[in-house]
Design an enzyme around this catalytic site. Sequence first.
Site, PDB file in Angstrom:
ATOM      1  N   GLU A 217       0.838  -1.209   0.000  1.00  0.00           N
ATOM      2  CA  GLU A 217       0.000   0.000   0.000  1.00  0.00           C
ATOM      3  C   GLU A 217       0.868   1.253   0.000  1.00  0.00           C
ATOM      4  OE1 GLU A 217      -3.141   0.494  -0.483  1.00  0.00           O
ATOM      5  OE2 GLU A 217      -3.288  -1.684  -0.759  1.00  0.00           O
TER       6      GLU A 217
ATOM      7  N   SER B 130      19.384  -8.050  -8.232  1.00  0.00           N
ATOM      8  CA  SER B 130      18.276  -8.092  -9.191  1.00  0.00           C
ATOM      9  C   SER B 130      18.488  -9.073 -10.345  1.00  0.00           C
ATOM     10  CB  SER B 130      18.016  -6.706  -9.785  1.00  0.00           C
ATOM     11  OG  SER B 130      17.615  -5.828  -8.773  1.00  0.00           O
TER      12      SER B 130
ATOM     13  N   HIS C 257       3.346  -9.953  -9.702  1.00  0.00           N
ATOM     14  CA  HIS C 257       4.789 -10.219  -9.623  1.00  0.00           C
ATOM     15  C   HIS C 257       5.474  -9.167  -8.749  1.00  0.00           C
ATOM     16  CE1 HIS C 257       8.916 -11.007 -10.671  1.00  0.00           C
ATOM     17  NE2 HIS C 257       9.039  -9.752 -11.056  1.00  0.00           N
ATOM     18  N   SER C 258       5.169  -7.903  -9.031  1.00  0.00           N
ATOM     19  CA  SER C 258       5.726  -6.793  -8.250  1.00  0.00           C
ATOM     20  C   SER C 258       4.752  -5.629  -8.414  1.00  0.00           C
ATOM     21  CB  SER C 258       7.103  -6.396  -8.781  1.00  0.00           C
ATOM     22  OG  SER C 258       6.961  -5.738 -10.034  1.00  0.00           O
TER      23      SER C 258
HETATM   24  C1  LIG Z   1      18.889 -11.998 -15.898  1.00  0.00           C
HETATM   25  C2  LIG Z   1      17.517 -11.431 -15.714  1.00  0.00           C
HETATM   26  N1  LIG Z   1      16.602 -11.577 -16.689  1.00  0.00           N
HETATM   27  C3  LIG Z   1      15.363 -11.054 -16.547  1.00  0.00           C
HETATM   28  C4  LIG Z   1      15.032 -10.382 -15.400  1.00  0.00           C
HETATM   29  C5  LIG Z   1      13.633  -9.806 -15.233  1.00  0.00           C
HETATM   30  N2  LIG Z   1      12.881 -10.604 -14.275  1.00  0.00           N
HETATM   31  C6  LIG Z   1      12.800 -10.238 -12.993  1.00  0.00           C
HETATM   32  S1  LIG Z   1      11.935 -11.318 -12.077  1.00  0.00           S
HETATM   33  C7  LIG Z   1      11.614 -12.304 -13.398  1.00  0.00           C
HETATM   34  C8  LIG Z   1      10.802 -13.573 -13.245  1.00  0.00           C
HETATM   35  C9  LIG Z   1      11.431 -14.591 -12.361  1.00  0.00           C
HETATM   36  O1  LIG Z   1      10.527 -15.617 -12.061  1.00  0.00           O
HETATM   37  P1  LIG Z   1      10.833 -16.725 -11.000  1.00  0.00           P
HETATM   38  O2  LIG Z   1      12.269 -17.061 -10.995  1.00  0.00           O
HETATM   39  O3  LIG Z   1       9.874 -17.826 -11.222  1.00  0.00           O
HETATM   40  O4  LIG Z   1      10.564 -15.998  -9.593  1.00  0.00           O
HETATM   41  P2  LIG Z   1       9.181 -15.428  -9.008  1.00  0.00           P
HETATM   42  O5  LIG Z   1       9.116 -13.974  -9.387  1.00  0.00           O
HETATM   43  O6  LIG Z   1       8.083 -16.223  -9.576  1.00  0.00           O
HETATM   44  O7  LIG Z   1       9.292 -15.555  -7.524  1.00  0.00           O
HETATM   45  C10 LIG Z   1      12.187 -11.760 -14.546  1.00  0.00           C
HETATM   46  C11 LIG Z   1      12.087 -12.361 -15.881  1.00  0.00           C
HETATM   47  C12 LIG Z   1      16.028 -10.231 -14.411  1.00  0.00           C
HETATM   48  N3  LIG Z   1      15.806  -9.620 -13.265  1.00  0.00           N
HETATM   49  N4  LIG Z   1      17.252 -10.786 -14.593  1.00  0.00           N
END
Ligand SMILES: Cc1ncc(C[n+]2csc(CCOP(=O)(O)OP(=O)(O)O)c2C)c(N)n1
Length: 446
Positions: free
Chosen positions: A122, A208, A337-338
């Site tokens: 929030e 990240s 997701h975020s």
């Molecule tokens: C190398 C890289 N590629 C792409 C991203 C963008 N990204 C951030 S989170 C995410 C999804 C990750 O999913 P998962 O590992 O299943 O974790 P969850 O968010 O489901 O907990 C992506 C593609 C990133 N941060 N780093």
Amino acid sequence: MAAVSGLSKMSGLSFTAVRQMARLKPLRMQQHRSFTVTAVPQQQHFDSSLDKPQFPGASAEFVDNLEFIQPNVISGIPIYRVMDRQGKILNPSEDPQLDKETVLNFYQKMTMLNTMDRILYESQRQGRISFYMTNYGEEGTHIGSAAALHSNDMVFGQYREAGVLMYRGFPLDMFMAQCYANVDDLGKGRQMPVHYGSKDHNFVTISSPLATQIPQAAGAAYAIKRENANRAVICYFGEGAASEGDAHAGFNFSATLECPIIFFCRNNGYAISTPTNEQYRGDGIAARGPGYGMQSIRVDGNDVFAVYNATKEARRRAVAENQPFLIEAMTYRIGHHSTSDDSSAYRSVDEVNYWDKQDHPISRLRHYMTARDWWGEDDERSWRKQSRKMVMEAFERAEKRLKPNPEFMFTDVYEEMPKNLSKQRESMWRHVQQYKEHYPLDLFDK
Ligand SMILES: Cc1ncc(C[n+]2csc(CCOP(=O)(O)OP(=O)(O)O)c2C)c(N)n1
Ligand SMILES: [Mg+2]
């Protein structure tokens, strides 16, 4: 003994090392499950008179029929659980028999995480912090695994494991300090929100870029093994991150170097908007373990006791036997997701509601507690009130604190600041002085 001595000569290993290997081998075979996993290839004695394969990279027989191995040789890996969805223990011998105080602590940590998520989510919506990621639905994977570790085990996380750090005693004020990037933040305001790290809690700072923690964790586990430190490493990652090359590197190094590490995959169904059915064609992440020669298990991540049992046993064996374990915890990401995502664009409300209302780790544990008369409506009401107050007070304190001195943007990487960085620092301060009406310097620490 003669066989061991021969093997020692052949492999060039010391006699003691070979004896140790011989002792470890039977232990490693103990946990074979119903699906077939071929043993790690061992180098055979070369006997040219036999028409047997002598390739150093495989131990197998020749065949004379052409047949590809089906991709589903390992499929349908079962999901280990202890409780059903109503919190009933299915097999009494699997009940971890935790005392009331421990179980109440699990519940309070899981719900506190939930409350902190709600308030920080929030606060991003109101523009008070820049970004946030919630942990809704995955509380069981965090608390169950964290409780099974020793406090000196090292944690390498992704970004959705705040409950692990909370279980280790990281205070609410420090979570808030990180998200608000205030003077108390251990990272001095240099990271995005939710990128926690704490040396005191053996929790390595979150990065990240996905999966970078996986080979780093393997390296840390190798160092721990060399020190004979009686510690383990746990490395958390999402099923999406498991598609990164770094995951392969980390798995293979850990297996070949025989490192005391638990790879803990949170399979929550999505990598942002990409559902698992577009992420892989095999049987999830657990099916990859045997390919690396790793002990693997799939557990119900919404069953905190199943996660606890699996992590505890993996931790015990990882340290005792110096080998990696892979745990795939099946769960569901209930939140977006975020704060940069709107999941209604790619999944239905009904789907989310199912997990929120019918298969939630918190309600499952609550059923268990209620059945034992350990928790009632009054306890729930007063804990909700108390936990919300604790979070709100920490949030208000964090918001009032100053921001770190902007100087910190340039420090802590080099012992002596290189010329290019000091030039940037000077131009930053010149710029800030010139446009000072746009920079509220009174809000920053001097
Ligand atoms: C190398 C890289 N590629 C792409 C991203 C963008 N990204 C951030 S989170 C995410 C999804 C990750 O999913 P998962 O590992 O299943 O974790 P969850 O968010 O489901 O907990 C992506 C593609 C990133 N941060 N780093
Ligand atoms: Mg995921």
